[in-house]
Design a protein around this motif. Structure first.
Motif, PDB file in Angstrom:
ATOM      1  N   ILE A 182       0.858  -1.178   0.000  1.00  0.00           N
ATOM      2  CA  ILE A 182       0.000   0.000   0.000  1.00  0.00           C
ATOM      3  C   ILE A 182       0.900   1.236   0.000  1.00  0.00           C
ATOM      4  CG2 ILE A 182      -1.637   1.373   1.363  1.00  0.00           C
ATOM      5  CD1 ILE A 182      -2.769  -1.300   2.418  1.00  0.00           C
ATOM      6  N   CYS A 219      -7.428   3.922  -4.496  1.00  0.00           N
ATOM      7  CA  CYS A 219      -8.096   2.879  -3.697  1.00  0.00           C
ATOM      8  C   CYS A 219      -8.972   3.459  -2.587  1.00  0.00           C
ATOM      9  CB  CYS A 219      -7.057   1.932  -3.103  1.00  0.00           C
ATOM     10  SG  CYS A 219      -6.322   0.831  -4.318  1.00  0.00           S
ATOM     11  N   GLN A 261     -12.955  -4.637  -1.559  1.00  0.00           N
ATOM     12  CA  GLN A 261     -11.777  -4.966  -0.747  1.00  0.00           C
ATOM     13  C   GLN A 261     -11.812  -6.425  -0.294  1.00  0.00           C
ATOM     14  OE1 GLN A 261     -10.205  -2.224   2.174  1.00  0.00           O
ATOM     15  NE2 GLN A 261     -11.492  -0.564   1.410  1.00  0.00           N
ATOM     16  N   LEU A 297      -1.158  -0.938  -4.198  1.00  0.00           N
ATOM     17  CA  LEU A 297      -2.435  -0.290  -3.913  1.00  0.00           C
ATOM     18  C   LEU A 297      -2.167   1.168  -3.531  1.00  0.00           C
ATOM     19  CD1 LEU A 297      -2.835  -3.393  -3.534  1.00  0.00           C
ATOM     20  CD2 LEU A 297      -4.587  -2.864  -1.858  1.00  0.00           C
ATOM     21  N   LYS A 318      -4.077   5.281   4.298  1.00  0.00           N
ATOM     22  CA  LYS A 318      -4.233   3.839   4.543  1.00  0.00           C
ATOM     23  C   LYS A 318      -5.495   3.513   5.347  1.00  0.00           C
ATOM     24  CE  LYS A 318      -1.468   3.771   8.791  1.00  0.00           C
ATOM     25  NZ  LYS A 318      -0.258   3.247   9.450  1.00  0.00           N
ATOM     26  N   PHE A 365      -8.569   1.422   4.077  1.00  0.00           N
ATOM     27  CA  PHE A 365      -8.548  -0.025   3.884  1.00  0.00           C
ATOM     28  C   PHE A 365      -9.093  -0.762   5.105  1.00  0.00           C
ATOM     29  CE2 PHE A 365      -5.154   1.428   1.017  1.00  0.00           C
ATOM     30  CZ  PHE A 365      -5.524   0.784  -0.150  1.00  0.00           C
ATOM     31  N   VAL A 371      -7.147  -6.208   5.017  1.00  0.00           N
ATOM     32  CA  VAL A 371      -6.282  -5.868   3.878  1.00  0.00           C
ATOM     33  C   VAL A 371      -4.969  -5.276   4.386  1.00  0.00           C
ATOM     34  CG1 VAL A 371      -6.045  -4.425   1.817  1.00  0.00           C
ATOM     35  CG2 VAL A 371      -8.239  -5.531   2.318  1.00  0.00           C
TER      36      VAL A 371
END
Length: 330
Positions: free
Chosen positions: A30, A120, A128, A146, A151, A154, A158
């Motif tokens: 990520i 994302c 997801q 990603l 972050k 998410f 994930v």
């Protein structure tokens, strides 16, 4: 191995190079950071490093694999974007199913197949969850990058199966030098001011310079600076009205306003001007004491912090006007 095509974030680049050189690069990464920090650029640098066939320095940017990445025609470098035809959370399960199907096909030319998922933050929980099984049990050759602004968008499941890379703005001097080399038509002094206003974000700096936003920010900052010492309280409210629906302009203007206040604070010492707004700095220094100017700089810092935390702009404007006048004892 180097990631020379990506500017700044030296600690992160060093860690990535170590993973790439030892063959321990993770299957799911990520890359988080605000728009303009170079998430896509870093993703491409990673792809170049993994695909390059040069036996000495990687990436060479000259071999057939590197050239195809640079030209955007490599069959094993796949990019996916949200479906803009859908207004609500457009990165859907259908897109993830396409990714799953593509990932199941072995690489055509390279040792790896790299899947870059852009924006994302627009991926819904169902998408997801559909992606989760793929990154839990990925094909040996697959790498998933990603890209998101934060972050926190998410699911924990994930996040726990991915390595997170957090990008930051570059050193101002390094960023300004890079921008001036890439576009010699830009004024170096304007570049220095713009990159400081954008907190080292090269993408936003270029946007600000090329779309004429820098002049607008400087003009607004001067209007606010002079309105702070006006006897008419309405002048300050009117000058700040432009911030009502524009959080980023509020942050940029207050960042520049701090430099005007700093120049006013040191005006008599001829310490050099950060803002280059000598007229405004002179007027402020003739009216306000050093103690008051220091308090006003702190007010700007406080409002910037609140704005970065997505505070309500209407309330922030009210607080800004109140605190700036209170800093002067009004």
């Amino acid at each position: 191995m180097t990631l020379d095509g990506f500017i700044g974030n030296k600690r992160i680049c060093s860690q990535l190079v170590s993973l790439l050189e030892t063959g321990r690069f993770p299957h799911a990464v990520i890359i988080e950071g605000e728009e303009g920090l170079g998430k896509k650029t870093l993703a491409k640098e990673i792809a170049l490093s993994l695909f390059c066939t040069n036996t000495e320095e990687k990436p060479c940017r000259e071999c057939a694999q590197c050239n195809k990445i640079i030209k955007g025609i490599h069959p094993d470098f796949c990019e996916y974007f949200p479906d803009d035809s859908k207004k609500s959370r457009p990165f859907t399960v259908d897109t993830v199913r396409e990714i799953i199907n593509d990932a199941a096909v072995s690489p055509n030319e390279a040792q790896y197949k790299i899947c870059v998922l852009n924006e994302c933050e627009r991926m819904n929980p169902s998408a997801q969850n559909a992606l989760l099984k793929l990154i839990e049990e990925p094909p040996e050759y697959a790498v998933f990058l990603l890209l998101a602004t934060n972050k926190t968008v998410f699911l924990e499941t994930v996040l726990s199966r991915s390595v997170v890379i957090s990008l930051e703005g570059v050193d101002y001097s390094e960023g300004a030098e890079y921008i001036c080399k890439s576009d010699s038509s830009l004024n170096p002094e304007d570049v220095k001011r713009a990159i400081a206003l954008c907190n080292g974000n090269i993408g936003k700096t270029l946007e600000m310079l090329r779309e004429g936003k820098l002049k607008r920010i400087i003009d607004i900052a001067n209007d606010v600076a002079l309105a702070t010492i006006s006897n008419n309280e309405y002048e300050l409210i009117k000058a700040c009205a432009v911030f009502e629906r524009d959080n980023q302009t509020l942050i940029s203007v207050l960042t520049f306003l701090k430099s005007i206040f700093r120049d006013a604070l040191l005006f008599e010492s001829n310490a050099g001007f950060l803002s280059n707004q000598t007229d405004s700095a002179k007027k402020l220094s003739s009216v306000l004491t050093k103690g008051k100017l220091i308090k006003m700089i702190r007010v700007c810092d406080d409002i910037i912090s609140l704005a970065n935390g997505n505070g309500n702009n209407a309330l922030l404007i009210t607080k800004l006007c109140y605190e700036l006048r209170r800093a002067q004892g009004r």
